[in-house]
Design a protein around this motif. Sequence first.
Motif, PDB file in Angstrom:
ATOM      1  N   GLN A 199      19.577 -13.719 -29.571  1.00 15.96           N
ATOM      2  CA  GLN A 199      19.789 -14.495 -30.801  1.00 15.96           C
ATOM      3  C   GLN A 199      20.397 -15.871 -30.518  1.00 15.96           C
ATOM      4  N   GLN A 200      21.033 -15.991 -29.373  1.00 12.87           N
ATOM      5  CA  GLN A 200      21.614 -17.281 -28.988  1.00 12.87           C
ATOM      6  C   GLN A 200      21.898 -17.280 -27.487  1.00 12.87           C
ATOM      7  N   LEU A 201      22.029 -18.474 -26.955  1.00 13.42           N
ATOM      8  CA  LEU A 201      22.381 -18.649 -25.555  1.00 13.42           C
ATOM      9  C   LEU A 201      23.847 -19.039 -25.456  1.00 13.42           C
ATOM     10  N   PRO A 202      24.471 -18.773 -24.301  1.00  7.09           N
ATOM     11  CA  PRO A 202      25.884 -19.171 -24.153  1.00  7.09           C
ATOM     12  C   PRO A 202      26.057 -20.675 -24.356  1.00  7.09           C
ATOM     13  N   LEU A 203      27.241 -21.056 -24.870  1.00  7.53           N
ATOM     14  CA  LEU A 203      27.501 -22.463 -25.159  1.00  7.53           C
ATOM     15  C   LEU A 203      27.451 -23.322 -23.902  1.00  7.53           C
ATOM     16  N   ASP A 204      27.858 -22.771 -22.767  1.00  5.92           N
ATOM     17  CA  ASP A 204      27.844 -23.545 -21.518  1.00  5.92           C
ATOM     18  C   ASP A 204      26.604 -23.240 -20.683  1.00  5.92           C
ATOM     19  N   THR A 215      18.428 -21.915 -32.608  1.00  3.96           N
ATOM     20  CA  THR A 215      18.833 -23.199 -32.035  1.00  3.96           C
ATOM     21  C   THR A 215      19.169 -23.018 -30.566  1.00  3.96           C
ATOM     22  N   LEU A 216      19.387 -24.136 -29.894  1.00  4.65           N
ATOM     23  CA  LEU A 216      19.819 -24.146 -28.509  1.00  4.65           C
ATOM     24  C   LEU A 216      21.197 -24.776 -28.414  1.00  4.65           C
ATOM     25  N   PRO A 217      22.023 -24.357 -27.448  1.00 10.82           N
ATOM     26  CA  PRO A 217      23.338 -24.994 -27.307  1.00 10.82           C
ATOM     27  C   PRO A 217      23.180 -26.457 -26.879  1.00 10.82           C
ATOM     28  N   VAL A 218      24.142 -27.283 -27.286  1.00  9.80           N
ATOM     29  CA  VAL A 218      24.086 -28.710 -26.977  1.00  9.80           C
ATOM     30  C   VAL A 218      24.115 -28.938 -25.467  1.00  9.80           C
ATOM     31  N   SER A 219      24.786 -28.063 -24.748  1.00  8.18           N
ATOM     32  CA  SER A 219      24.855 -28.211 -23.287  1.00  8.18           C
ATOM     33  C   SER A 219      23.489 -28.076 -22.635  1.00  8.18           C
ATOM     34  N   PHE A 220      22.493 -27.623 -23.390  1.00 11.44           N
ATOM     35  CA  PHE A 220      21.125 -27.517 -22.872  1.00 11.44           C
ATOM     36  C   PHE A 220      20.642 -28.862 -22.337  1.00 11.44           C
ATOM     37  N   ASN A 252       9.696 -17.726 -31.446  1.00 11.79           N
ATOM     38  CA  ASN A 252      11.107 -17.690 -31.819  1.00 11.79           C
ATOM     39  C   ASN A 252      11.246 -18.319 -33.215  1.00 11.79           C
ATOM     40  N   PRO A 253      12.149 -17.801 -34.043  1.00 12.04           N
ATOM     41  CA  PRO A 253      12.363 -18.404 -35.381  1.00 12.04           C
ATOM     42  C   PRO A 253      13.154 -19.714 -35.282  1.00 12.04           C
ATOM     43  N   LEU A 254      12.593 -20.663 -34.572  1.00 10.90           N
ATOM     44  CA  LEU A 254      13.298 -21.908 -34.286  1.00 10.90           C
ATOM     45  C   LEU A 254      13.502 -22.738 -35.545  1.00 10.90           C
ATOM     46  N   ASP A 255      14.527 -23.569 -35.498  1.00 11.30           N
ATOM     47  CA  ASP A 255      14.720 -24.584 -36.525  1.00 11.30           C
ATOM     48  C   ASP A 255      13.462 -25.457 -36.567  1.00 11.30           C
ATOM     49  N   PRO A 256      12.999 -25.807 -37.772  1.00 11.42           N
ATOM     50  CA  PRO A 256      11.728 -26.562 -37.871  1.00 11.42           C
ATOM     51  C   PRO A 256      11.692 -27.818 -37.017  1.00 11.42           C
ATOM     52  N   VAL A 257      12.785 -28.546 -36.953  1.00 17.89           N
ATOM     53  CA  VAL A 257      12.812 -29.770 -36.150  1.00 17.89           C
ATOM     54  C   VAL A 257      12.657 -29.432 -34.673  1.00 17.89           C
ATOM     55  N   LEU A 258      13.387 -28.426 -34.201  1.00 16.20           N
ATOM     56  CA  LEU A 258      13.301 -28.015 -32.804  1.00 16.20           C
ATOM     57  C   LEU A 258      11.926 -27.443 -32.494  1.00 16.20           C
ATOM     58  N   LYS A 301       9.094 -28.237 -33.870  1.00 17.95           N
ATOM     59  CA  LYS A 301       8.139 -29.347 -33.794  1.00 17.95           C
ATOM     60  C   LYS A 301       8.267 -30.087 -32.476  1.00 17.95           C
ATOM     61  N   VAL A 302       9.498 -30.249 -31.995  1.00 12.73           N
ATOM     62  CA  VAL A 302       9.714 -30.936 -30.719  1.00 12.73           C
ATOM     63  C   VAL A 302       9.158 -30.097 -29.561  1.00 12.73           C
ATOM     64  N   ALA A 303       9.403 -28.786 -29.592  1.00 12.01           N
ATOM     65  CA  ALA A 303       8.996 -27.907 -28.486  1.00 12.01           C
ATOM     66  C   ALA A 303       7.475 -27.761 -28.391  1.00 12.01           C
ATOM     67  N   GLY A 304       6.795 -27.759 -29.514  1.00 10.83           N
ATOM     68  CA  GLY A 304       5.337 -27.596 -29.469  1.00 10.83           C
ATOM     69  C   GLY A 304       4.927 -26.149 -29.213  1.00 10.83           C
ATOM     70  N   ASP A 305       3.637 -25.963 -28.822  1.00  7.63           N
ATOM     71  CA  ASP A 305       3.094 -24.605 -28.694  1.00  7.63           C
ATOM     72  C   ASP A 305       3.246 -24.017 -27.299  1.00  7.63           C
ATOM     73  N   CYS A 306       3.234 -24.818 -26.259  1.00  7.98           N
ATOM     74  CA  CYS A 306       3.324 -24.332 -24.867  1.00  7.98           C
ATOM     75  C   CYS A 306       2.225 -23.305 -24.577  1.00  7.98           C
ATOM     76  N   LEU A 307       0.960 -23.723 -24.831  1.00  2.84           N
ATOM     77  CA  LEU A 307      -0.173 -22.836 -24.597  1.00  2.84           C
ATOM     78  C   LEU A 307      -0.736 -22.966 -23.189  1.00  2.84           C
ATOM     79  N   ASP A 308      -0.346 -24.011 -22.491  1.00  3.51           N
ATOM     80  CA  ASP A 308      -0.796 -24.180 -21.113  1.00  3.51           C
ATOM     81  C   ASP A 308       0.316 -24.836 -20.291  1.00  3.51           C
ATOM     82  N   GLU A 309       0.064 -25.027 -19.030  1.00  7.43           N
ATOM     83  CA  GLU A 309       1.060 -25.595 -18.135  1.00  7.43           C
ATOM     84  C   GLU A 309       1.520 -26.967 -18.588  1.00  7.43           C
ATOM     85  N   LYS A 310       0.578 -27.777 -19.011  1.00 10.07           N
ATOM     86  CA  LYS A 310       0.906 -29.139 -19.417  1.00 10.07           C
ATOM     87  C   LYS A 310       1.821 -29.151 -20.637  1.00 10.07           C
TER      88      LYS A 310
END
Length: 306
Positions: free
Chosen positions: A75-80, A99-104, A118-124, A126-135
């Motif tokens: 559900q979340q990653l460690p803050l550090d 979401t992802l921790p700011v330290s990311f 993942n049930p990501l925040d809509p802004v995140l 959109k930034v991450a995209g689909d990641c359907l291939d290596e590129k």
Amino acid sequence: MSRGGGKGLSLKDKLDGNELDLSLCDLNEVPVRELATLPKATILDLSCNNLTSLPSDFCSLMHLVKLDLSKNRLQQLPLDFGRLVNLQHLDLLNNRLVTLPVSFAQLKNLKWLDLKDNPLDPVLAKVAGDCLDEKQCKQAAVKVLQHMKAIQSEQDRQRQQKLQAEREMEKKREAEQRAKEAQERELRKREKAEEKERRRREYDAQRAANQEMEKKTKKETVQPRKPASSSRLPQCPRHRHSWSRSVLRVLLYVLLCVFLAVAACKLTELQRQPLCISISTFFEDVVAALQNHKTLQNMLQQNSRQ
């Protein structure tokens, strides 16, 4: 290492070169202590387990280069999490991350990232995209890092603004405190000056009163000496009056005695006696002489006026 806790099965048996495969082990926690003893295991596969969170000491595994956490229930990653600075490949497919921790943003070596399913925040998302291939996965790593760096910069800016506001507020409080202290010092100084002026006026008034009293005392002590001669002058008439009164009393007493003797001689049978005849004659001569005596008349007049 058992499936529930990771104890009983040796991790070395799972190690193949620099790859450690712990997938499909039904793990609900990560055996961080055991993993820390295997610094050669730079590639760690923890996919397809029951992990809901990562312990904070997981970020001490700074030797990791490739990490697969896909198909868990994180559900979340460690803050550090950003302490894993050597991480280049990260698979977070099919978890419950929002979401992802700011330290990311500190994962400066990250080259590959998958955040699908993942049930990501809509802004995140959109930034991450689909990641359907290596590129796309490589682009996701770059874009997410830039996004997280922007968030970190904004947070740092807000933190700096907050610190600046706190400093300015502290300076303002210090200035107000200094102004208050200066005002209190000025007030104490004014009160002290007023108290000093009040004591000075009291001192001047007391001194003036003392000087006035000294003048009055000197005047009273000097004045009786001047009329000393004049005050003594009336004493003569006073003695004279007392002497004349004494003489007059004696004369009156003598006259009273003579009058009684004369009355006795004239009103009784003794009037034919030689003594009574002599007394009567003497009384008549004395009365006649007194009537003609001016000094006695003056004494009588003065006595009658007093």
